[in-house]
Design an enzyme around this catalytic site. Sequence first.
Site, PDB file in Angstrom:
ATOM      1  N   HIS A   1      34.980  62.594  45.995  1.00 18.71           N
ATOM      2  CA  HIS A   1      35.387  61.257  46.409  1.00 18.71           C
ATOM      3  C   HIS A   1      36.815  60.935  46.001  1.00 18.71           C
ATOM      4  O   HIS A   1      37.631  60.540  46.830  1.00 18.71           O
ATOM      5  CB  HIS A   1      34.433  60.202  45.825  1.00 18.71           C
ATOM      6  CG  HIS A   1      34.670  58.813  46.357  1.00 18.71           C
ATOM      7  ND1 HIS A   1      35.842  58.124  46.175  1.00 18.71           N
ATOM      8  CD2 HIS A   1      33.869  57.978  47.069  1.00 18.71           C
ATOM      9  CE1 HIS A   1      35.768  56.939  46.745  1.00 18.71           C
ATOM     10  NE2 HIS A   1      34.566  56.827  47.308  1.00 18.71           N
TER      11      HIS A   1
ATOM     12  N   HIS B 232      41.913  60.787  47.702  1.00 20.12           N
ATOM     13  CA  HIS B 232      40.481  60.780  47.966  1.00 20.12           C
ATOM     14  C   HIS B 232      40.174  61.633  49.199  1.00 20.12           C
ATOM     15  O   HIS B 232      40.240  61.140  50.327  1.00 20.12           O
ATOM     16  CB  HIS B 232      39.994  59.350  48.207  1.00 20.12           C
ATOM     17  CG  HIS B 232      40.227  58.413  47.062  1.00 20.12           C
ATOM     18  ND1 HIS B 232      41.490  57.954  46.736  1.00 20.12           N
ATOM     19  CD2 HIS B 232      39.371  57.859  46.169  1.00 20.12           C
ATOM     20  CE1 HIS B 232      41.396  57.143  45.688  1.00 20.12           C
ATOM     21  NE2 HIS B 232      40.128  57.072  45.331  1.00 20.12           N
TER      22      HIS B 232
ATOM     23  N   GLU C 225      35.749  30.999  51.584  1.00 21.74           N
ATOM     24  CA  GLU C 225      37.204  30.868  51.509  1.00 21.74           C
ATOM     25  C   GLU C 225      37.941  32.191  51.715  1.00 21.74           C
ATOM     26  O   GLU C 225      38.937  32.252  52.450  1.00 21.74           O
ATOM     27  CB  GLU C 225      37.616  30.250  50.160  1.00 21.74           C
ATOM     28  CG  GLU C 225      37.242  28.804  49.988  1.00 21.74           C
ATOM     29  CD  GLU C 225      35.801  28.575  49.526  1.00 21.74           C
ATOM     30  OE1 GLU C 225      35.402  27.407  49.355  1.00 21.74           O
ATOM     31  OE2 GLU C 225      35.064  29.582  49.350  1.00 21.74           O
TER      32      GLU C 225
ATOM     33  N   HIS D  34      36.275  21.106  39.533  1.00 21.70           N
ATOM     34  CA  HIS D  34      36.998  20.843  40.777  1.00 21.70           C
ATOM     35  C   HIS D  34      38.443  20.412  40.538  1.00 21.70           C
ATOM     36  O   HIS D  34      39.142  20.063  41.492  1.00 21.70           O
ATOM     37  CB  HIS D  34      36.267  19.761  41.587  1.00 21.70           C
ATOM     38  CG  HIS D  34      35.092  20.285  42.355  1.00 21.70           C
ATOM     39  ND1 HIS D  34      34.138  21.093  41.785  1.00 21.70           N
ATOM     40  CD2 HIS D  34      34.729  20.142  43.659  1.00 21.70           C
ATOM     41  CE1 HIS D  34      33.221  21.399  42.701  1.00 21.70           C
ATOM     42  NE2 HIS D  34      33.567  20.840  43.842  1.00 21.70           N
TER      43      HIS D  34
END
Length: 673
Positions: free
Chosen positions: A264, A29, A411, A473
């Site tokens: 890019h 890149h 998290e 859960h």
Amino acid sequence: MNDIKVMNHAADNIRILAASMVEKANSGHPGGAMGGSDFINVLFSEYLVYDPADPTWTGRDRFFLDPGHMSPMLYAGLALRGFFSMEDLKQFRQWGSVTPGHPELDLERGIENSSGPLGQGHALAAGAAVAEKFLEARLGSTMMQHKIYAYISDGAVEEEISQGVGRIAGNLGLNNLIMFYDSNDIQLSTECGVVMNEDTEMKYKAWGWNVIKINGNDVAQIREALDAAQKEQDRPTLIIGKTVMGKGALRADGTSYEACINTHGAPLGGDAYVNTIKHLGGDPENAFVIFDDVKEIYAKRAEELKKIVAERKAAEAEWRKANPEKAAQMDEWFSGKAPKVDWSKVEQKAGSATRAASAACLGVLAEQVPNMICASADLSNSDKTDGFLKKTKSIVRGDFSGAFFQAGVAELTMADMCIGMMLHGGVVAAMGTFFVFSDYMKPAVRIAALMQVPVKFIWTHDAFRVGEDGPTHEPVEQEAQIRLMEKLKNHAGKDSVRVFRPADADETTVCWKLAMENVETPTALIFSRQGIAKLPEGTDYEQAAKGAYIVAGSDENPDVILVASGSEVSTLEAGCEALRADGIKVRVVSAPSEGLFRGQSKEYQESVLPKNAKIFGMTAGLPVTLEGLVGANGKVWGMESFGFSAPYKVLDEKLGYTGENVYKQVKAFLAEA
């Protein structure tokens, strides 16, 4: 300050090297690397404080690259600093090279983090900034006066993790964190305007950041922004630098190739490459060179750094003389050695949940490991990391004397920031959440494994026994996923992650001890929500250090071997009395860590789980979780579906996790065999 003309020439030198690396490899890149070269040059040649002769000096500034695809820019900049040779750059993306496609942690060559998955790099930097503040609160500013620099791109701003980093860093007032946002408005397959039109400046200001907008290709403006950022006392700083993708690039026909999406993610190619290198002042036939005037400014910086570093190290020596106990403590913290812990101080209650047993361990660690930071994603009272919190206080803005990091519901951000704390050095980091939410953290677990960062992941509520909360859960496939990583080796040939799921409270203590002694890889600790019966009297829990071991009361020369980890070990034990009443000789094996077990001698493995034995396994996860231990001729009782909403004892009955069903299934297994 260096002459602007020479500084621009140095930035062009970085561009030439970056474009040439990609061209030679025919992969990479170039565009972003060329656009960001001005900032990297100013930072590396005039602002970043480091010791060229001592790359791991604790007092150095840290630079964290987020967009790893811009590695040619980093390698080229580091080459100007003397950390890479031209031959190294020519081997970009090749087998065995020290210049891989995305940077990999290499402190001796000035690389502070492995980077690539966008967003994680600047989260690591934010964690390092927390660690610096934490250590400053304990050691003083003489030893902790460095800055943490981060470099991000449009992609990192778009990744959701940026919200967590922005919120937390702003809330904590991390004025030691300086981040450059390479805002070039172009991505790999689209222009940024197609996917975002937010006001990034106002967003970061709302989070409490000091935001400075500049022309990111203008040396004078970069300097002004860095000066202001270094003087900032209360806030992290975001420098939004509007840069030009592929700056200096020309097409084959000689027209500008700047601000083009095609630069890019692919080499410039052919005449476009030749025209670009000539336009930037290089020789396409001999592009891998450092210009003489560029050598001079970096040599000048090296001399400046000798003086700066000498002054700081002299001050550090005076500090050490005046604070011998703290100096010895600091050396121990940065040594990478496992902390000394008196595990006899841990008091466990028989029959408790292993999450509660973990809390007992954490309470002792909070008292005995003064450089430990524990975190939770807004679940400390449930994942029982509050066992640590009860012995300290939370880290808050303006007061980093506490040792508990409140991450909020984030998290992945939490995990990466804890990893960044350990990358900084001097701290031990652990973090907790529900096991099912480990799904949010997998990218961080993987990057920690790649970098061999011995962070501790604490995951509770380990199975369907979460009960009434229901299937969203209740982890089922999560243990199989993390144990797959036990089977991977890192570049050093070591296990990539060490995983423990203890069978009762006392085994939890041993597993925590093993986790704290593991300074080579990340450790995952998986704990139960519900109470678990104590293993039979006489069980030698120290044998857990071998990954799997025979539980007390097992028969010699067994007819069948029962193996499990966690809660299921006691469930197997519950079925043994009826099996033995039928004259069946039974061995029970607790296997908290298959990875550790596979690291034992073949003789030991065979003594515990003989190849030709009849082996029955039970897991609250997918059957594949235990298939490696049970073998091709064995049988595993495991989950074949997601969980259900009901009290956990009802689920045990409905799903067959009872002593009665163990008896029934083992009898059927032996009859089939």
